[in-house]
Enzyme design. Sequence first.
Site, PDB file in Angstrom:
ATOM      1  N   HIS A 119       0.872  -1.174   0.000  1.00 34.30           N
ATOM      2  CA  HIS A 119       0.000   0.000   0.000  1.00 34.30           C
ATOM      3  C   HIS A 119       0.916   1.233   0.000  1.00 34.30           C
ATOM      4  CE1 HIS A 119      -2.760   2.964   1.797  1.00 34.30           C
ATOM      5  NE2 HIS A 119      -3.752   2.179   1.440  1.00 34.30           N
ATOM      6  N   ASP A 196       3.063  -4.484   8.305  1.00 36.97           N
ATOM      7  CA  ASP A 196       1.896  -3.628   8.119  1.00 36.97           C
ATOM      8  C   ASP A 196       0.677  -4.523   8.358  1.00 36.97           C
ATOM      9  OD1 ASP A 196      -0.261  -2.221   7.237  1.00 36.97           O
ATOM     10  OD2 ASP A 196       0.550  -1.738   5.257  1.00 36.97           O
ATOM     11  N   GLN A 199      -4.461  -4.943   7.325  1.00 35.53           N
ATOM     12  CA  GLN A 199      -5.475  -5.888   6.830  1.00 35.53           C
ATOM     13  C   GLN A 199      -5.416  -7.243   7.512  1.00 35.53           C
ATOM     14  OE1 GLN A 199      -7.769  -4.630   5.269  1.00 35.53           O
ATOM     15  NE2 GLN A 199      -6.887  -2.847   4.244  1.00 35.53           N
ATOM     16  N   LYS A 222     -10.486   0.063  10.725  1.00 36.41           N
ATOM     17  CA  LYS A 222     -10.687  -1.139   9.910  1.00 36.41           C
ATOM     18  C   LYS A 222     -11.086  -2.324  10.785  1.00 36.41           C
ATOM     19  CE  LYS A 222      -7.174   0.176   6.506  1.00 36.41           C
ATOM     20  NZ  LYS A 222      -7.963   0.703   5.404  1.00 36.41           N
ATOM     21  N   CYS A 362      -4.802   2.448  -3.644  1.00 37.51           N
ATOM     22  CA  CYS A 362      -3.564   2.982  -3.039  1.00 37.51           C
ATOM     23  C   CYS A 362      -2.407   2.009  -3.231  1.00 37.51           C
ATOM     24  CB  CYS A 362      -3.755   3.318  -1.560  1.00 37.51           C
ATOM     25  SG  CYS A 362      -4.995   4.558  -1.276  1.00 37.51           S
TER      26      CYS A 362
HETATM   27  N1  C6P Z   1      -6.178   0.531   2.841  1.00 36.54           N
HETATM   28  C1  C6P Z   1      -8.011   0.183   1.298  1.00 36.54           C
HETATM   29  O1  C6P Z   1      -9.122   0.452   0.851  1.00 36.54           O
HETATM   30  P1  C6P Z   1      -4.994   3.946   6.925  1.00 36.54           P
HETATM   31  O2  C6P Z   1      -5.547   4.704   5.771  1.00 36.54           O
HETATM   32  O3  C6P Z   1      -3.787   4.633   7.522  1.00 36.54           O
HETATM   33  O4  C6P Z   1      -6.019   3.566   7.930  1.00 36.54           O
HETATM   34  O5  C6P Z   1      -4.471   2.550   6.364  1.00 36.54           O
HETATM   35  C2  C6P Z   1      -3.448   2.545   5.415  1.00 36.54           C
HETATM   36  C3  C6P Z   1      -3.206   1.161   4.916  1.00 36.54           C
HETATM   37  C4  C6P Z   1      -1.972   0.581   5.144  1.00 36.54           C
HETATM   38  N2  C6P Z   1      -1.712  -0.671   4.738  1.00 36.54           N
HETATM   39  C5  C6P Z   1      -2.626  -1.414   4.106  1.00 36.54           C
HETATM   40  C6  C6P Z   1      -2.274  -2.809   3.710  1.00 36.54           C
HETATM   41  C7  C6P Z   1      -3.888  -0.887   3.841  1.00 36.54           C
HETATM   42  O6  C6P Z   1      -4.780  -1.632   3.215  1.00 36.54           O
HETATM   43  C8  C6P Z   1      -4.183   0.429   4.243  1.00 36.54           C
HETATM   44  C9  C6P Z   1      -5.526   1.054   3.937  1.00 36.54           C
HETATM   45  C10 C6P Z   1      -7.534   0.942   2.510  1.00 36.54           C
HETATM   46  O7  C6P Z   1      -7.295  -0.691   0.825  1.00 36.54           O
HETATM   47  C11 C6P Z   1      -7.691   2.417   2.316  1.00 36.54           C
HETATM   48  S1  C6P Z   1      -6.695   3.051   1.015  1.00 36.54           S
END
Ligand code: C6P
Length: 407
Positions: A119, A196, A199, A222, A362
């Site tokens: 991401h 990370d 997910q 999430k 992203c």
């Molecule tokens: N992915 C998706 O729709 P944030 O935005 O900081 O809460 O999470 C960032 C992030 C970091 N790593 C991974 C693997 C992610 O999937 C995400 C967020 C969402 O896929 C929003 S772009």
Amino acid sequence: MTEEDKRILADFPILKDKDIVYLDSTATSQKPESVLKAMDSYYRHDNANPLRGLYELSVKATEDYENAREAVRAFINANSTTEIVFTRNATESLNLVAVSYAETFLKEGDEILITVMEHHSNMLPWQQAAKKTGAVLKYIECEMDGKITEEKYLSYLTDKTKIVSMAHVSNVFGCENEIKRFASLAHERGAIFIADGAQSVPHVPVDVKDLDVDFLAFSGHKMLSGMGIGVLYGKEKYLDKMPPFLYGGEMIEYVTLEGATYAELPHKFEAGTVNAGAAVGLHAAIDYINNIGFDVIKRREDYLTDLCLTKLEDIPHIHVIGDKNHDNHHGIITFTIDDVHPHDVAAILDSHGICVRAGHHCAQPLMKYLGVMSTTRASLSFYNTEEDIERFAEALKVIRREMGYSE
Ligand code: C6P
């Protein structure tokens, strides 16, 4: 609809009140009543600026905030609450490590290792850290189904590798990377390992001691909580040596006109007024997850993922991205439909009351690597039902016809 479906759906007001099929939980999850109530109750009954006031209300707000930290510690099995830093989200957690650790300890020629499937939040911070330190950023290329074999991983890992940072579960493929093994191999070469967990933490039990990762980043929103609260887990031995990330109120021990000394962990990394309401929501979310249990969450998500993938495989012109093994998707189903732009797919699904995400998710470099401009992604959670999947599959069958194709 099963009795279990009904019990779970009754907990989610938005899903009860709206005639929608919500298949965008990877972007953000829906929130159960208990989380909404906990946040509401915090602002109605306990609100004050935590960690500052000496009066009873502020002390209670501080207790609520610190109890949330303890709940997170127990949830991921960290050694101590000093290893749990509250941030705004996974993105901020990853930036914190890149700025505070990498920019402090890396030097020219050192190597940072990430993957092409990351991401942007686990890519851009490392691009910046590499630029600022002269370190070299290397990208592990995965197979077209997302797999990274140990052999492949080892071919990138060198004695110069100082940092490895990798998604535990990919937000595009839904596949799980072998974090435990990869962390151990990184340690053998003297590198630190960052997972990370944006997910993974909402869907599978994550035990930082078992995985032996040095840092873990994830987001509350999430995993059933409100927005604006994230977590950075870090081993104390590293957090201790790292300089603050942001400077200002609440992260200090003593300030003079000439300079400052900083607060103990974890407060050194929590500058300014904290998001206590969302932390309380995260605590309630953890209680909810513990109460329902990861065994039930996983059983439901695996069943629905398998059902969905099986149905999609039978629809002509649909191409699913990722592992052929349905168990390696963690509720994430990314696909293309021949000759139909993902934005049209999402708009047509929306007209059927189905919420999915379309675009690059992203992960623009990954889209380029896979040779697609963009994709559509359905992502499910334990609060989805067989009926949701049925409605989604039926809607998919008519998309090409709605776009004017004969079949
Ligand atoms: N992915 C998706 O729709 P944030 O935005 O900081 O809460 O999470 C960032 C992030 C970091 N790593 C991974 C693997 C992610 O999937 C995400 C967020 C969402 O896929 C929003 S772009």
